[in-house]
Scaffold this motif. Structure first.
Motif, PDB file in Angstrom:
ATOM      1  N   MET A 125      -4.539  92.864  91.980  1.00 38.07           N
ATOM      2  CA  MET A 125      -5.978  92.816  92.288  1.00 38.07           C
ATOM      3  C   MET A 125      -6.784  92.580  91.016  1.00 38.07           C
ATOM      4  O   MET A 125      -6.663  93.315  90.045  1.00 38.07           O
ATOM      5  N   GLY A 126      -7.601  91.522  91.049  1.00 36.35           N
ATOM      6  CA  GLY A 126      -8.435  91.189  89.899  1.00 36.35           C
ATOM      7  C   GLY A 126      -7.618  90.935  88.643  1.00 36.35           C
ATOM      8  O   GLY A 126      -8.109  91.092  87.527  1.00 36.35           O
ATOM      9  N   GLY A 127      -6.338  90.596  88.833  1.00 29.08           N
ATOM     10  CA  GLY A 127      -5.465  90.384  87.677  1.00 29.08           C
ATOM     11  C   GLY A 127      -4.845  91.669  87.167  1.00 29.08           C
ATOM     12  O   GLY A 127      -4.063  91.638  86.213  1.00 29.08           O
ATOM     13  N   CYS A 128      -5.154  92.800  87.807  1.00 27.39           N
ATOM     14  CA  CYS A 128      -4.595  94.091  87.360  1.00 27.39           C
ATOM     15  C   CYS A 128      -3.430  94.466  88.280  1.00 27.39           C
ATOM     16  O   CYS A 128      -2.354  93.912  88.153  1.00 27.39           O
ATOM     17  N   GLY A 129      -3.646  95.399  89.200  1.00 26.05           N
ATOM     18  CA  GLY A 129      -2.564  95.851  90.076  1.00 26.05           C
ATOM     19  C   GLY A 129      -2.019  97.189  89.607  1.00 26.05           C
ATOM     20  O   GLY A 129      -0.834  97.328  89.312  1.00 26.05           O
ATOM     21  N   THR A 130      -2.915  98.191  89.563  1.00 25.39           N
ATOM     22  CA  THR A 130      -2.499  99.504  89.040  1.00 25.39           C
ATOM     23  C   THR A 130      -1.816 100.367  90.099  1.00 25.39           C
ATOM     24  O   THR A 130      -1.433 101.485  89.795  1.00 25.39           O
ATOM     25  N   PHE A 131      -1.668  99.832  91.341  1.00 29.03           N
ATOM     26  CA  PHE A 131      -0.850 100.540  92.329  1.00 29.03           C
ATOM     27  C   PHE A 131       0.607 100.100  92.138  1.00 29.03           C
ATOM     28  O   PHE A 131       1.311  99.753  93.090  1.00 29.03           O
ATOM     29  N   ALA A 132       1.036 100.084  90.906  1.00 32.69           N
ATOM     30  CA  ALA A 132       2.407  99.749  90.538  1.00 32.69           C
ATOM     31  C   ALA A 132       2.750 100.597  89.321  1.00 32.69           C
ATOM     32  O   ALA A 132       1.850 100.978  88.566  1.00 32.69           O
ATOM     33  N   GLU A 133       4.033 100.881  89.152  1.00 31.85           N
ATOM     34  CA  GLU A 133       4.405 101.770  88.043  1.00 31.85           C
ATOM     35  C   GLU A 133       4.224 101.101  86.678  1.00 31.85           C
ATOM     36  O   GLU A 133       4.035 101.773  85.676  1.00 31.85           O
ATOM     37  N   GLU A 134       4.305  99.766  86.679  1.00 27.63           N
ATOM     38  CA  GLU A 134       4.117  99.021  85.426  1.00 27.63           C
ATOM     39  C   GLU A 134       3.342  97.754  85.747  1.00 27.63           C
ATOM     40  O   GLU A 134       3.373  97.275  86.878  1.00 27.63           O
ATOM     41  N   LEU A 135       2.673  97.204  84.753  1.00 26.03           N
ATOM     42  CA  LEU A 135       2.036  95.905  84.973  1.00 26.03           C
ATOM     43  C   LEU A 135       1.983  95.120  83.668  1.00 26.03           C
ATOM     44  O   LEU A 135       2.230  95.662  82.586  1.00 26.03           O
ATOM     45  N   ILE A 136       1.683  93.838  83.828  1.00 27.47           N
ATOM     46  CA  ILE A 136       1.452  92.964  82.673  1.00 27.47           C
ATOM     47  C   ILE A 136       0.029  92.425  82.800  1.00 27.47           C
ATOM     48  O   ILE A 136      -0.380  91.983  83.884  1.00 27.47           O
ATOM     49  N   VAL A 137      -0.728  92.514  81.723  1.00 24.67           N
ATOM     50  CA  VAL A 137      -2.074  91.931  81.689  1.00 24.67           C
ATOM     51  C   VAL A 137      -2.247  91.215  80.345  1.00 24.67           C
ATOM     52  O   VAL A 137      -1.538  91.523  79.383  1.00 24.67           O
ATOM     53  N   PRO A 138      -3.217  90.282  80.278  1.00 28.17           N
ATOM     54  CA  PRO A 138      -3.522  89.719  78.965  1.00 28.17           C
ATOM     55  C   PRO A 138      -4.087  90.818  78.063  1.00 28.17           C
ATOM     56  O   PRO A 138      -4.698  91.770  78.565  1.00 28.17           O
ATOM     57  N   SER A 139      -3.892  90.674  76.770  1.00 21.29           N
ATOM     58  CA  SER A 139      -4.355  91.743  75.865  1.00 21.29           C
ATOM     59  C   SER A 139      -5.866  91.909  75.924  1.00 21.29           C
ATOM     60  O   SER A 139      -6.391  92.967  75.572  1.00 21.29           O
ATOM     61  N   SER A 140      -6.583  90.878  76.419  1.00 20.01           N
ATOM     62  CA  SER A 140      -8.041  91.000  76.565  1.00 20.01           C
ATOM     63  C   SER A 140      -8.412  92.038  77.616  1.00 20.01           C
ATOM     64  O   SER A 140      -9.561  92.467  77.687  1.00 20.01           O
ATOM     65  N   ALA A 141      -7.438  92.464  78.447  1.00 22.27           N
ATOM     66  CA  ALA A 141      -7.735  93.382  79.555  1.00 22.27           C
ATOM     67  C   ALA A 141      -7.232  94.803  79.301  1.00 22.27           C
ATOM     68  O   ALA A 141      -7.076  95.578  80.238  1.00 22.27           O
ATOM     69  N   VAL A 142      -6.940  95.130  78.045  1.00 25.50           N
ATOM     70  CA  VAL A 142      -6.646  96.535  77.733  1.00 25.50           C
ATOM     71  C   VAL A 142      -7.598  97.012  76.631  1.00 25.50           C
ATOM     72  O   VAL A 142      -8.012  96.245  75.773  1.00 25.50           O
ATOM     73  N   VAL A 143      -7.944  98.285  76.722  1.00 20.26           N
ATOM     74  CA  VAL A 143      -8.804  98.916  75.713  1.00 20.26           C
ATOM     75  C   VAL A 143      -8.060 100.131  75.180  1.00 20.26           C
ATOM     76  O   VAL A 143      -7.708 101.043  75.941  1.00 20.26           O
ATOM     77  N   LYS A 144      -7.800 100.120  73.888  1.00 16.06           N
ATOM     78  CA  LYS A 144      -7.065 101.228  73.278  1.00 16.06           C
ATOM     79  C   LYS A 144      -7.952 102.475  73.210  1.00 16.06           C
ATOM     80  O   LYS A 144      -9.140 102.393  72.882  1.00 16.06           O
ATOM     81  N   VAL A 145      -7.353 103.630  73.545  1.00 17.20           N
ATOM     82  CA  VAL A 145      -8.091 104.901  73.425  1.00 17.20           C
ATOM     83  C   VAL A 145      -7.245 105.888  72.614  1.00 17.20           C
ATOM     84  O   VAL A 145      -6.030 105.731  72.504  1.00 17.20           O
ATOM     85  N   ASP A 146      -7.921 106.898  72.080  1.00 16.33           N
ATOM     86  CA  ASP A 146      -7.212 107.911  71.290  1.00 16.33           C
ATOM     87  C   ASP A 146      -6.145 108.593  72.148  1.00 16.33           C
ATOM     88  O   ASP A 146      -6.349 108.840  73.334  1.00 16.33           O
ATOM     89  N   ALA A 147      -5.032 108.941  71.501  1.00 12.47           N
ATOM     90  CA  ALA A 147      -3.910 109.530  72.229  1.00 12.47           C
ATOM     91  C   ALA A 147      -4.213 110.948  72.716  1.00 12.47           C
ATOM     92  O   ALA A 147      -3.480 111.483  73.549  1.00 12.47           O
ATOM     93  N   ASP A 148      -5.288 111.552  72.215  1.00 11.16           N
ATOM     94  CA  ASP A 148      -5.596 112.911  72.686  1.00 11.16           C
ATOM     95  C   ASP A 148      -6.482 112.925  73.937  1.00 11.16           C
ATOM     96  O   ASP A 148      -6.878 113.991  74.408  1.00 11.16           O
ATOM     97  N   ILE A 149      -6.804 111.757  74.474  1.00 15.00           N
ATOM     98  CA  ILE A 149      -7.506 111.695  75.766  1.00 15.00           C
ATOM     99  C   ILE A 149      -6.442 111.718  76.866  1.00 15.00           C
ATOM    100  O   ILE A 149      -5.573 110.843  76.882  1.00 15.00           O
ATOM    101  N   PRO A 150      -6.467 112.684  77.772  1.00 17.85           N
ATOM    102  CA  PRO A 150      -5.478 112.666  78.863  1.00 17.85           C
ATOM    103  C   PRO A 150      -5.574 111.348  79.633  1.00 17.85           C
ATOM    104  O   PRO A 150      -6.675 110.882  79.931  1.00 17.85           O
ATOM    105  N   LEU A 151      -4.420 110.767  79.950  1.00 18.31           N
ATOM    106  CA  LEU A 151      -4.455 109.440  80.581  1.00 18.31           C
ATOM    107  C   LEU A 151      -5.018 109.496  82.003  1.00 18.31           C
ATOM    108  O   LEU A 151      -5.550 108.508  82.497  1.00 18.31           O
ATOM    109  N   GLU A 152      -4.919 110.646  82.646  1.00 20.17           N
ATOM    110  CA  GLU A 152      -5.557 110.775  83.960  1.00 20.17           C
ATOM    111  C   GLU A 152      -7.081 110.638  83.814  1.00 20.17           C
ATOM    112  O   GLU A 152      -7.737 109.934  84.579  1.00 20.17           O
ATOM    113  N   THR A 153      -7.628 111.307  82.810  1.00 18.57           N
ATOM    114  CA  THR A 153      -9.062 111.215  82.538  1.00 18.57           C
ATOM    115  C   THR A 153      -9.434 109.778  82.181  1.00 18.57           C
ATOM    116  O   THR A 153     -10.424 109.229  82.661  1.00 18.57           O
TER     117      THR A 153
END
Ligand SMILES: [Zn+2]
Ligand SMILES: [Zn+2]
Length: 357
Positions: A125-153
């Motif tokens: 969906m929209g090039g994402c598809g997060t209802f899957a255990e893994e996905l591939i996206v272009p690097s333009s579609a990821v935003v790095k966050v600090d490792a101390d932010i819980p990934l659920e949040t």
């Protein structure tokens, strides 16, 4: 791996465990998802409100850990924690260079099918598809966050929180001491209410048909709540009948879009956040548009530049100014996603979140 697939309109998602990923191509990132929110826009693809390809792997509100990056990717590396951005932010196109990455025009890299189901390529969906255990996206579609932010949040920031808080802070640019009305108290509406609170609004009215959602709205910062039938009375009490400084529509329906325009005072700002249908229209008369001197604007992805705004939301959360844990009503397995859709339609939850761990 497991994934949830939309085969046709108005049908339950099919849960399969034999889905694989296409080969990683230059510029792409392979992410193992840890968490995915179930957003109303997923439901809107299932019921045809938003266009979708078929079959498709739904889900666009996720966060996870980078497993592998292909040639040409320099801004993230294996092990980084990332939020999936359903709009790419290429930082090279005209909109990105103008500081409007939420309108990024480099959509083509998003639109490649990167899942494989029964030997056939399948889109996310929209090039994402997060209802899957893994996905591939272009690097333009990821935003790095600090490792101390819980990934659920972090996953909630992937869509609903950026959209709602961004609508309040970026699209409406709510000023301290102002009056705000938010139509729709689902996930995005709750985030918009929190955005209005962070911006220092003194009166925040939440309007929804569902009483239970109004209870949530109060927990997250609404000073007043009502069902639509009581709206005019509360508008009178809060604004002296003048109308609100800011009115935000978080539903995407012609009736509430029209009500949102009407709810803004003369000279006020009406922001359309909800994702409506392309074949629905809203009517305005020629007199009111100039005479009201109102600003009517859209809000795409919270008018947010994700590379700076998502880290800002993380800082607001760390500072205790955004309640994101409280927005997680249920933690579910991928297999429960169809039930999560039903719970969302019934107004039982703010967010169901798929936990992949
Ligand atoms: Zn761009
Ligand atoms: Zn969404």
């Amino acid at each position: 791996m497991k994934a949830a697939i939309l085969r046709e309109l108005d049908k339950d998602l099919e849960i399969r465990d034999d889905v694989s990923l296409a080969e990683l191509k230059p510029g792409e990132v392979h992410v193992e998802l840890v968490s995915s929110g179930v957003c109303h826009s997923d439901l809107s693809c299932q019921n045809g409100t938003l266009p979708s390809s078929f079959p498709a792997i739904l889900g666009h509100e996720g966060a996870g850990i980078v497993r592998e990056v292909a040639d040409g990717v320099t801004d993230v590396a294996a092990g980084d924690h990332v939020i999936i951005s359903f709009m790419p932010a290429c930082m090279h196109c005209g909109p990105c260079l103008r500081g409007q990455s939420y309108l990024c025009s480099s959509l083509l890299p998003m639109l490649a099918p990167r899942f494989v189901v029964e030997g056939e390529p399948v889109m996310g969906m929209g090039g994402c598809g997060t209802f899957a255990e893994e996905l591939i996206v272009p690097s333009s579609a990821v935003v790095k966050v600090d490792a101390d932010i819980p990934l659920e949040t972090a996953s909630l920031i992937g869509c609903g929180v950026t959209t709602g808080v961004g609508a309040a802070l970026n699209s409406a640019q709510i000023q301290p001491g102002s009056s705000v009305v938010v139509f729709g108290a689902g996930g995005v509406g709750i985030a918009a209410i929190q955005g209005a609170r962070v911006a220092g609004a003194s009166q925040i009215l939440a309007v929804d048909l569902v009483e239970s959602k109004l209870g949530y709205a109060k927990q997250f910062g609404a000073t007043h709540v009502c069902t639509p039938d009581a709206f005019e009375q509360l508008k009178g009490e809060i604004t002296g009948g003048e109308g609100f400084d800011y009115a935000l529509e978080c539903i995407g329906h012609p009736t509430t879009i029209r009500a949102t325009y009407d709810a803004a005072r003369r000279g006020g700002i009406a922001v359309i956040v909800g994702a409506g249908r392309a074949d629905h229209t809203v009517e305005f008369n020629a007199f009111e548009l100039f005479f009201g001197d109102k600003t009517l604007r859209g809000s795409m992805y919270g008018s947010a530049n994700v590379r700076t705004f998502m880290p800002k939301l993380c800082r607001l959360w760390k500072a205790g100014k955004l309640d994101l844990e409280g927005m997680v009503s249920r933690r579910i397995a991928l297999e429960d996603v169809n039930d999560a859709f039903r719970a969302m339609m019934e107004g039982e939850v703010i967010r169901s979140v798929i936990d992949y761990r």
